[in-house]
Design an enzyme around this catalytic site. Structure first.
Site, PDB file in Angstrom:
ATOM      1  N   LYS A  83     -35.054  16.588 137.068  1.00 16.54           N
ATOM      2  CA  LYS A  83     -35.929  16.969 135.953  1.00 16.54           C
ATOM      3  C   LYS A  83     -37.236  17.531 136.492  1.00 16.54           C
ATOM      4  O   LYS A  83     -37.808  16.983 137.449  1.00 16.54           O
ATOM      5  CB  LYS A  83     -36.193  15.739 135.077  1.00 16.54           C
TER       6      LYS A  83
ATOM      7  N   SER B 102     -36.762  13.876 126.333  1.00 17.62           N
ATOM      8  CA  SER B 102     -37.183  15.105 126.961  1.00 17.62           C
ATOM      9  C   SER B 102     -36.345  15.534 128.162  1.00 17.62           C
ATOM     10  O   SER B 102     -36.461  16.679 128.600  1.00 17.62           O
ATOM     11  CB  SER B 102     -38.639  14.955 127.406  1.00 17.62           C
TER      12      SER B 102
ATOM     13  N   SER C 280     -36.460   9.082 126.840  1.00 18.32           N
ATOM     14  CA  SER C 280     -36.069  10.403 127.328  1.00 18.32           C
ATOM     15  C   SER C 280     -34.924  10.480 128.329  1.00 18.32           C
ATOM     16  O   SER C 280     -34.482  11.574 128.666  1.00 18.32           O
ATOM     17  CB  SER C 280     -37.272  11.110 127.935  1.00 18.32           C
TER      18      SER C 280
HETATM   19  N1  GLN Z   1     -39.508  11.235 122.422  1.00 18.30           N
HETATM   20  C1  GLN Z   1     -40.546  10.444 123.011  1.00 18.30           C
HETATM   21  C2  GLN Z   1     -41.856  11.207 123.017  1.00 18.30           C
HETATM   22  O1  GLN Z   1     -41.855  12.314 122.590  1.00 18.30           O
HETATM   23  C3  GLN Z   1     -40.142  10.018 124.385  1.00 18.30           C
HETATM   24  C4  GLN Z   1     -40.432  10.974 125.457  1.00 18.30           C
HETATM   25  C5  GLN Z   1     -40.106  10.434 126.813  1.00 18.30           C
HETATM   26  O2  GLN Z   1     -39.447   9.409 126.949  1.00 18.30           O
HETATM   27  N2  GLN Z   1     -40.577  11.133 127.821  1.00 18.30           N
HETATM   28  O3  GLN Z   1     -42.853  10.703 123.449  1.00 18.30           O
END
Ligand code: GLN
Length: 477
Positions: free
Chosen positions: A79, A154, A178
């Protein structure tokens, strides 16, 4: 060897036995990426030279008959929030579009030391803020199962790369779901380890007290192998824990009969899609039939988890992102006339709408007069949420829940409604707030053939138990 449903062991043994080479395998993956990724958009940057050099090193070891390291020749995707020395690392943001880190993230370094071949860097929501990958400054990622749908976020690029055979395994990061949510949307396995289990050194920070690095894989065993590779104390990350790393792969063999699994009614409430509920309930029945005992548990503060998460995560983000000021390595607006104009315009042009929204929310929550009402209060609720889990884990060995209330939604479906997007994180943010480990594994499909994920949550530093339960279910299903 065609890059089709390969696993770490199948790759390693075919290289050891010389039925294929690491080089051929890397090339086959690049060919697949060339063919498929135009539509999917999983990768932002490929690092072919680095990959082929590493593959060659592995092939020479194999030719000399040397024993190969655990991830020998395994094509992996990283990532794009993890620093890679000499390879562009953008965090999905225009502000870092040209950033080339001078060092490697510890987790990436561990993967390469174990023989992995890093193919490239995967697309993600900007600074990992999002649940759909639509917040990437470069392009959205499409779900390989249905190109009209999101892959989740994400770590959407990492999940899509594994799901579409464009990598055997991937690393992602999880701050509020994420790793687990995109794994669930794309039909792969996603493991978030305990906070501190894996070093965060070299991970571009979103919310430092919530950020976790972990694997996305096709099988539970592969997740165990990757975790064993990247876990452990790191002297350059003071929050990494000095707790012995078990042999997660050996632990998989222990029977699950007699384990007690908790079912929390708060995770099966309104808003849970019927098809998801049905699949998750049948998966739970299956695990029961393997000899686990089910017991109700209560996690009463769950309804407060979304506001708590979106206060703490944004507060930490507003502070972490202050460094992108255009002075050193981030985007600098051209033609500015003063220092303050440089700061303002660089940040205004470098960050996307969601990142700005979070910086504003977080700055507000931390500001004098509001700190006690928002940030401090959220920290208190975080403690209550953690206690909920501690209480539950006095009675059970793990807790089983859906990973996400729905299967993958359509691109554009929630992108103009931040609140609807945030609410969909309801089952994942709690584990990040409590610092406990969680895994998502595929447990069926909707009528439209969209994957559904089962989440298993465990005690602090007890990844072994959730991996064992996940592995037993995977084998039986
Ligand atoms: N969807 C969550 C956010 O937007 C989690 C994002 C993540 O785990 N990086 O903060």
């Amino acid at each position: 060897m065609i890059p089709d449903s390969l696993t770490i062991d199948s790759v390693r043994s075919s290289i050891q036995e010389r039925t294929t080479t690491a080089l051929a395998l890397a090339e086959a993956h690049y060919a697949r990426i060339q063919k498929e990724d135009g539509e999917i958009g999983a990768y932002l940057t490929l690092c072919k030279e680095r990959a082929l050099e590493q593959a060659d090193r592995i092939d020479r070891m194999a030719a000399e008959g040397k024993p190969l390291p655990p991830l020998a020749g395994v094509p992996v995707a990283i990532k794009d929030v993890m620093s890679t020395c000499g390879v562009r690392t953008t965090a999905g943001s225009k502000s870092l579009a040209h950033y080339i880190p001078p060092y490697d993230c510890t987790a990436v370094a561990h993967m390469e030391a174990a023989g992995a071949v890093v193919l490239g860097k995967t697309n993600c929501d900007e600074f990992a803020m999002g649940s759909s990958n639509e917040n990437s400054a470069f392009k959205p990622v499409r779900n390989p199962r249905d190109l009209s749908r999101v892959p989740g976020g994400s770590s959407g690029g990492s999940a899509a790369a594994v799901a579409a055979d464009m990598a055997v395994v991937a690393l992602g990061s999880d701050t509020g779901g994420s790793i687990r949510q995109p794994a669930s949307f794309c039909g792969v396995v996603g493991l978030m380890p305990t906070y501190g289990r894996v070093s965060r050194y070299g991970l571009i920070a979103f919310a430092s007290s919530l950020d976790h690095i972990g694997p996305l894989t096709r099988t539970v065993k592969d997740a165990a192998i990757v975790l064993r590779t990247i876990a452990g104390r790191d002297p350059v990350d003071s929050t990494s824990a000095d707790v012995p790393v078990p042999d997660y792969v050996a632990e998989l063999k222990k029977p699950i009969r007699g384990l007690k699994l908790g079912i929390a009614k708060e995770y099966f409430s309104d808003g849970l899609d019927d098809e998801v509920r049905h699949s998750v309930e049948s998966a739970i029945d299956k695990v029961k039939s393997l000899g686990c005992e089910l017991a109700p548990v209560s996690l009463p503060h769950t309804p407060y988890s979304i506001p708590t998460y979106y206060l703490i995560a944004t507060a930490e983000a507003s502070s972490n992102l202050a460094r992108y000021d255009g002075v050193r390595y981030s985007y600098r607006a051209p033609g500015v006339k003063s220092l303050s104009e440089m700061y303002r315009r660089s940040r205004d042009e470098g960050f996307g709408a969601e990142v700005k929204r979070r910086i504003m929310l977080g700055t507000y929550a931390l500001s004098a007069g509001y700190y006690d009402a928002y940030y401090l209060k959220a920290q208190k609720v975080r403690t209550l949420l953690t206690r909920d889990f501690e209480e539950a884990f006095r009675k059970v060995d793990a807790i089983v829940t859906p990973t996400s209330p729905t299967a993958a939604f359509r691109l554009g479906e929630k992108s103009n409604d931040p609140l609807a997007m945030y609410l969909a994180d309801i089952y994942t943010v709690t584990a990040d707030l409590a610092g406990i480990p969680g895994i998502s594994i595929p447990c069926g499909e909707t009528k439209e053939k969209l994957p559904i994920g089962l989440q298993i949550l465990g005690k602090h530093f007890d990844e072994s138990t959730i991996l064992r339960v996940a592995n037993a279910y995977e084998k039986a299903a």
